[in-house]
Write a protein that holds these residues in place. Structure first.
Motif, PDB file in Angstrom:
ATOM      1  N   VAL A  40      47.233 -76.713 -37.776  1.00 43.64           N
ATOM      2  CA  VAL A  40      45.772 -76.698 -37.824  1.00 43.64           C
ATOM      3  C   VAL A  40      45.358 -75.245 -37.589  1.00 43.64           C
ATOM      4  CG1 VAL A  40      45.511 -79.086 -37.082  1.00 43.64           C
ATOM      5  CG2 VAL A  40      45.529 -77.300 -35.382  1.00 43.64           C
ATOM      6  N   PRO A  41      44.171 -74.859 -38.051  1.00 45.73           N
ATOM      7  CA  PRO A  41      43.748 -73.460 -37.883  1.00 45.73           C
ATOM      8  C   PRO A  41      43.691 -73.043 -36.413  1.00 45.73           C
ATOM      9  CG  PRO A  41      42.321 -74.616 -39.432  1.00 45.73           C
ATOM     10  CD  PRO A  41      43.201 -75.654 -38.795  1.00 45.73           C
ATOM     11  N   ASP A  42      44.086 -71.801 -36.168  1.00 47.21           N
ATOM     12  CA  ASP A  42      44.005 -71.258 -34.815  1.00 47.21           C
ATOM     13  C   ASP A  42      42.545 -71.096 -34.411  1.00 47.21           C
ATOM     14  OD1 ASP A  42      46.732 -70.957 -34.106  1.00 47.21           O
ATOM     15  OD2 ASP A  42      46.887 -69.171 -35.350  1.00 47.21           O
ATOM     16  N   TYR A  43      42.306 -71.143 -33.115  1.00 47.99           N
ATOM     17  CA  TYR A  43      40.961 -70.915 -32.601  1.00 47.99           C
ATOM     18  C   TYR A  43      40.575 -69.460 -32.844  1.00 47.99           C
ATOM     19  CZ  TYR A  43      41.838 -75.310 -30.159  1.00 47.99           C
ATOM     20  OH  TYR A  43      42.137 -76.617 -29.863  1.00 47.99           O
ATOM     21  N   PRO A  44      39.315 -69.184 -33.144  1.00 49.22           N
ATOM     22  CA  PRO A  44      38.887 -67.804 -33.403  1.00 49.22           C
ATOM     23  C   PRO A  44      38.659 -67.019 -32.110  1.00 49.22           C
ATOM     24  CG  PRO A  44      37.034 -69.283 -33.687  1.00 49.22           C
ATOM     25  CD  PRO A  44      38.244 -70.144 -33.387  1.00 49.22           C
ATOM     26  N   ILE A  45      39.718 -66.851 -31.353  1.00 50.32           N
ATOM     27  CA  ILE A  45      39.654 -66.132 -30.081  1.00 50.32           C
ATOM     28  C   ILE A  45      40.478 -64.856 -30.234  1.00 50.32           C
ATOM     29  CG2 ILE A  45      40.237 -66.195 -27.627  1.00 50.32           C
ATOM     30  CD1 ILE A  45      40.020 -69.282 -27.827  1.00 50.32           C
ATOM     31  N   PRO A  46      39.851 -63.685 -30.106  1.00 52.10           N
ATOM     32  CA  PRO A  46      40.610 -62.439 -30.223  1.00 52.10           C
ATOM     33  C   PRO A  46      41.782 -62.411 -29.233  1.00 52.10           C
ATOM     34  CG  PRO A  46      38.262 -61.986 -30.153  1.00 52.10           C
ATOM     35  CD  PRO A  46      38.439 -63.453 -29.819  1.00 52.10           C
ATOM     36  N   GLY A  47      42.973 -62.139 -29.743  1.00 52.35           N
ATOM     37  CA  GLY A  47      44.161 -62.078 -28.899  1.00 52.35           C
ATOM     38  C   GLY A  47      44.680 -63.434 -28.462  1.00 52.35           C
ATOM     39  N   GLY A  48      44.131 -64.516 -29.027  1.00 51.78           N
ATOM     40  CA  GLY A  48      44.556 -65.860 -28.660  1.00 51.78           C
ATOM     41  C   GLY A  48      45.976 -66.162 -29.112  1.00 51.78           C
ATOM     42  N   SER A  49      46.583 -67.145 -28.504  1.00 51.54           N
ATOM     43  CA  SER A  49      47.956 -67.536 -28.834  1.00 51.54           C
ATOM     44  C   SER A  49      48.019 -68.167 -30.213  1.00 51.54           C
ATOM     45  CB  SER A  49      48.489 -68.529 -27.807  1.00 51.54           C
ATOM     46  OG  SER A  49      48.553 -67.940 -26.543  1.00 51.54           O
ATOM     47  N   LYS A  50      48.943 -67.665 -31.017  1.00 58.85           N
ATOM     48  CA  LYS A  50      49.145 -68.220 -32.353  1.00 58.85           C
ATOM     49  C   LYS A  50      49.837 -69.571 -32.235  1.00 58.85           C
ATOM     50  CE  LYS A  50      47.450 -64.660 -34.386  1.00 58.85           C
ATOM     51  NZ  LYS A  50      46.092 -64.738 -34.868  1.00 58.85           N
ATOM     52  N   GLY A  51      49.150 -70.591 -32.733  1.00 54.57           N
ATOM     53  CA  GLY A  51      49.719 -71.932 -32.680  1.00 54.57           C
ATOM     54  C   GLY A  51      49.161 -72.806 -31.582  1.00 54.57           C
ATOM     55  N   TRP A  52      48.259 -72.273 -30.760  1.00 57.01           N
ATOM     56  CA  TRP A  52      47.742 -73.052 -29.634  1.00 57.01           C
ATOM     57  C   TRP A  52      47.072 -74.340 -30.096  1.00 57.01           C
ATOM     58  CZ3 TRP A  52      48.708 -73.766 -24.829  1.00 57.01           C
ATOM     59  CH2 TRP A  52      47.814 -74.424 -24.008  1.00 57.01           C
ATOM     60  N   ALA A  53      46.221 -74.256 -31.100  1.00 60.26           N
ATOM     61  CA  ALA A  53      45.531 -75.453 -31.602  1.00 60.26           C
ATOM     62  C   ALA A  53      46.537 -76.457 -32.160  1.00 60.26           C
ATOM     63  CB  ALA A  53      44.496 -75.074 -32.662  1.00 60.26           C
ATOM     64  N   THR A  54      47.535 -75.959 -32.867  1.00 54.43           N
ATOM     65  CA  THR A  54      48.568 -76.841 -33.414  1.00 54.43           C
ATOM     66  C   THR A  54      49.343 -77.515 -32.287  1.00 54.43           C
ATOM     67  OG1 THR A  54      48.766 -75.541 -35.444  1.00 54.43           O
ATOM     68  CG2 THR A  54      50.655 -76.927 -34.845  1.00 54.43           C
ATOM     69  N   SER A  55      49.669 -76.764 -31.236  1.00 55.05           N
ATOM     70  CA  SER A  55      50.422 -77.362 -30.120  1.00 55.05           C
ATOM     71  C   SER A  55      49.620 -78.476 -29.466  1.00 55.05           C
ATOM     72  CB  SER A  55      50.827 -76.310 -29.098  1.00 55.05           C
ATOM     73  OG  SER A  55      49.715 -75.839 -28.372  1.00 55.05           O
ATOM     74  N   GLN A  56      48.324 -78.274 -29.290  1.00 57.92           N
ATOM     75  CA  GLN A  56      47.495 -79.306 -28.679  1.00 57.92           C
ATOM     76  C   GLN A  56      47.489 -80.570 -29.532  1.00 57.92           C
ATOM     77  OE1 GLN A  56      43.893 -76.929 -28.204  1.00 57.92           O
ATOM     78  NE2 GLN A  56      44.149 -77.109 -25.997  1.00 57.92           N
ATOM     79  N   ARG A  57      47.359 -80.388 -30.831  1.00 58.07           N
ATOM     80  CA  ARG A  57      47.348 -81.547 -31.737  1.00 58.07           C
ATOM     81  C   ARG A  57      48.676 -82.300 -31.694  1.00 58.07           C
ATOM     82  NH1 ARG A  57      48.653 -81.638 -37.502  1.00 58.07           N
ATOM     83  NH2 ARG A  57      48.067 -83.676 -38.278  1.00 58.07           N
ATOM     84  N   LEU A  58      49.773 -81.562 -31.746  1.00 59.55           N
ATOM     85  CA  LEU A  58      51.091 -82.209 -31.759  1.00 59.55           C
ATOM     86  C   LEU A  58      51.379 -82.916 -30.437  1.00 59.55           C
ATOM     87  CD1 LEU A  58      53.170 -79.529 -33.691  1.00 59.55           C
ATOM     88  CD2 LEU A  58      52.243 -81.696 -34.565  1.00 59.55           C
ATOM     89  N   LEU A  59      50.992 -82.316 -29.324  1.00 56.69           N
ATOM     90  CA  LEU A  59      51.201 -82.965 -28.035  1.00 56.69           C
ATOM     91  C   LEU A  59      50.418 -84.269 -27.946  1.00 56.69           C
ATOM     92  CD1 LEU A  59      51.195 -79.855 -25.679  1.00 56.69           C
ATOM     93  CD2 LEU A  59      53.147 -81.359 -26.172  1.00 56.69           C
ATOM     94  N   GLN A  60      49.242 -84.297 -28.523  1.00 56.56           N
ATOM     95  CA  GLN A  60      48.435 -85.525 -28.523  1.00 56.56           C
ATOM     96  C   GLN A  60      49.065 -86.630 -29.364  1.00 56.56           C
ATOM     97  OE1 GLN A  60      44.611 -84.197 -29.895  1.00 56.56           O
ATOM     98  NE2 GLN A  60      43.931 -83.604 -27.850  1.00 56.56           N
ATOM     99  N   THR A  61      49.917 -86.243 -30.318  1.00 53.71           N
ATOM    100  CA  THR A  61      50.545 -87.245 -31.185  1.00 53.71           C
ATOM    101  C   THR A  61      51.958 -87.605 -30.746  1.00 53.71           C
ATOM    102  OG1 THR A  61      51.321 -85.582 -32.774  1.00 53.71           O
ATOM    103  CG2 THR A  61      49.150 -86.561 -33.175  1.00 53.71           C
TER     104      THR A  61
END
Length: 86
Positions: A40-61
Motif C-alpha cells: 500500500v502507498p507509504d504515508y506522506p511523512i518526510p523521512g518516514g519508514s519505507k513500508g510502514w503502511a504496508t506492515s500495518q496492513r499485513l499485521l492486521q491480516t
C-alpha cells in the motif's frame, strides 16, 4: 495469504531499516516492493519508514513479524559475517 515481515537494513537504503517480506519461512527475505500486490502507498511523512503502511496492513491480516535481531543471527549463521548488522 499470510507470511512473515521484518525490518532489515538494505544496501539500497544506505543501511536504513526497510520492510522485507517472505511468504514462507524457508524462502529468502525480499524488499516489500518485490510484492507490489501486497503493498500500500507509504504515508506522506518526510523521512518516514519505507513500508510502514504496508506492515500495518499485513499485521492486521495475520502476518507474523520476525525480530530484526533474529534475522541478523540467521544471516551470520548462513554467511559467517556481520554484513547485515546495523
Amino acid at each position: 495469504m499470510t507470511g512473515q515481515l521484518c525490518w532489515i537494513p538494505s544496501f539500497a537504503s544506505k543501511g536504513k531499516l526497510t520492510l522485507h517480506l517472505r511468504l514462507d519461512p524457508f524462502q529468502p527475505w525480499k524488499p516489500h516492493t518485490a510484492f507490489p500486490y501486497l503493498c500500500v502507498p507509504d504515508y506522506p511523512i518526510p523521512g518516514g519508514s519505507k513500508g510502514w503502511a504496508t506492515s500495518q496492513r499485513l499485521l492486521q491480516t495475520g502476518w507474523a513479524i520476525v525480530p530484526t535481531a533474529q534475522v541478523r543471527v540467521s544471516f551470520r549463521d548462513d554467511f559467517g559475517d556481520d554484513s547485515v548488522a546495523a
